[in-house]
Design an enzyme around this catalytic site. Structure first.
Site, short mmCIF file in Angstrom:
data_model
loop_
_atom_site.label_atom_id
_atom_site.label_comp_id
_atom_site.label_asym_id
_atom_site.label_seq_id
_atom_site.Cartn_x
_atom_site.Cartn_y
_atom_site.Cartn_z
N LYS A 8 -2.89 5.87 -4.26
CA LYS A 8 -4.01 6.76 -3.95
C LYS A 8 -3.83 8.12 -4.61
O LYS A 8 -2.71 8.59 -4.81
CB LYS A 8 -4.13 6.96 -2.43
CG LYS A 8 -4.09 5.68 -1.62
CD LYS A 8 -4.17 5.96 -0.13
CE LYS A 8 -3.86 4.72 0.69
NZ LYS A 8 -2.41 4.43 0.73
N HIS A 36 -7.88 9.46 -1.80
CA HIS A 36 -7.22 9.44 -0.50
C HIS A 36 -8.09 10.05 0.61
O HIS A 36 -8.15 9.50 1.72
CB HIS A 36 -5.88 10.19 -0.60
CG HIS A 36 -4.85 9.71 0.37
ND1 HIS A 36 -3.51 9.72 0.10
CD2 HIS A 36 -4.96 9.20 1.61
CE1 HIS A 36 -2.84 9.24 1.12
NE2 HIS A 36 -3.70 8.92 2.06
N TYR A 77 2.83 9.95 -0.51
CA TYR A 77 3.94 9.40 0.29
C TYR A 77 5.29 9.69 -0.35
O TYR A 77 6.32 9.55 0.32
CB TYR A 77 3.79 7.88 0.46
CG TYR A 77 2.54 7.42 1.17
CD1 TYR A 77 1.69 8.31 1.81
CD2 TYR A 77 2.20 6.07 1.19
CE1 TYR A 77 0.54 7.89 2.44
CE2 TYR A 77 1.05 5.62 1.83
CZ TYR A 77 0.22 6.54 2.44
OH TYR A 77 -0.92 6.10 3.07
N ASP A 127 0.84 -1.20 0.00
CA ASP A 127 0.00 0.00 0.00
C ASP A 127 0.87 1.25 0.00
O ASP A 127 1.64 1.48 0.92
CB ASP A 127 -0.90 0.00 1.24
CG ASP A 127 -1.80 1.22 1.29
OD1 ASP A 127 -2.94 1.13 0.82
OD2 ASP A 127 -1.35 2.28 1.80
#
Length: 274
Positions: free
Chosen positions: A75, A108, A50, A45
């Protein structure tokens, strides 16, 4: 033992335990995701926000595991909502990953004040029809947000990824997801480490000769959720998947259920965060 899977409402299946990549640097990701795949994780994931999609993609491409056996999630970030912008953002994610498709693509956060999540969801439906996002879902959506998506499009998310841990158990959203046939996926399943010193959990861990983290993750599996613990420590990667040689008793499950708190939220509130 292989990680069990749960059925999605689109006919596919998702591993019930995954490796979360939040807070991993792009340079760390190839080694740590590679170690997770070696340890038996098949759900990975990540997210555009990120900043490690390139490193995660490299690990997936270099893995000694068939791509067909890896369930990769990424996401869409909040400032990329809206039809054309979301489509470009998805293309950029695939480019960074170096892969032709992802197994699960999530919105998200709902960002209700932007009033774009329905339009964005319609874009994800298009991406799924194109085969580039095999499954589509949401993250941090409330029952009201999900009801709006279903009413406006007729398409129900396959997954709702939400904050969920023993001190914030989300019983109402979990039940709403269950009614819709949506798999609930827990982010921060260990409460960002804040749950690991709870006396009740430590006592259960002692009984089973397991760690507090293993008890919490086992609880997540037994309540029917997907859990995606994050760690940058290789020994914890191995430890967190060692969950299939013990089971919590109904009494132990009740003891953990009693830890739920109305003020247990760690992350942002989906009603206001954007």
């Amino acid at each position: 033992m292989a990680v069990p899977t749960l059925a999605l409402n689109d006919g596919r299946r998702i591993p019930q335990l995954g490796y979360g990549c939040w807070q991993l640097s792009d340079s760390q990701a190839p080694d740590l995701v590679g170690k997770a795949l070696q340890a038996g994780y098949r759900l990975i994931d990540t997210a555009a926000a990120y900043g490690n999609e390139a490193g995660v993609g490299r690990a997936v491409r270099d893995a000694q595991v068939s791509r067909d056996d890896i369930f990769l999630t990424t996401k869409l970030w909040n400032d990329r909502q809206g039809r054309d912008v979301a489509r470009r953002a998805f293309d950029e994610s695939l480019t960074r990953l170096g892969l032709p498709y992802v197994d699960l693509y999530l919105i998200h956060w709902p960002c209700p004040q932007r009033r774009l999540f329905v339009e964005t969801w319609k874009t994800l439906i298009e991406l799924q029809k194109e085969g580039r996002a095999k499954s589509i879902g949401v993250s941090n959506f409330t029952p009201e947000h999900i009801a709006t998506l279903v009413a406006e499009t007729g398409v129900t998310p396959a997954v709702n990824q939400i904050e969920l841990h023993p001190h914030f158990q989300r019983k109402a959203p979990r039940e709403d997801d269950r009614r819709h046939g949506i798999v609930t996926e827990a982010w921060s399943p260990l409460g960002q480490g804040k749950e690991l010193n709870d006396p009740a959990i430590l006592a259960i861990a002692k009984t089973h000769r397991k760690t507090a983290a293993q008890v919490i993750l086992r609880w997540q599996l037994q309540i029917g959720c997907v859990a995606i613990p994050k760690t940058a420590r290789p020994e914890r990667i191995v430890e967190n998947i060692a969950l299939f040689d013990f089971e919590l008793t109904p009494q132990e499950m009740d003891r953990i259920a009693a830890l739920d708190r109305p003020d247990g939220r760690i992350g942002p509130d989906p009603a206001t965060f954007c």
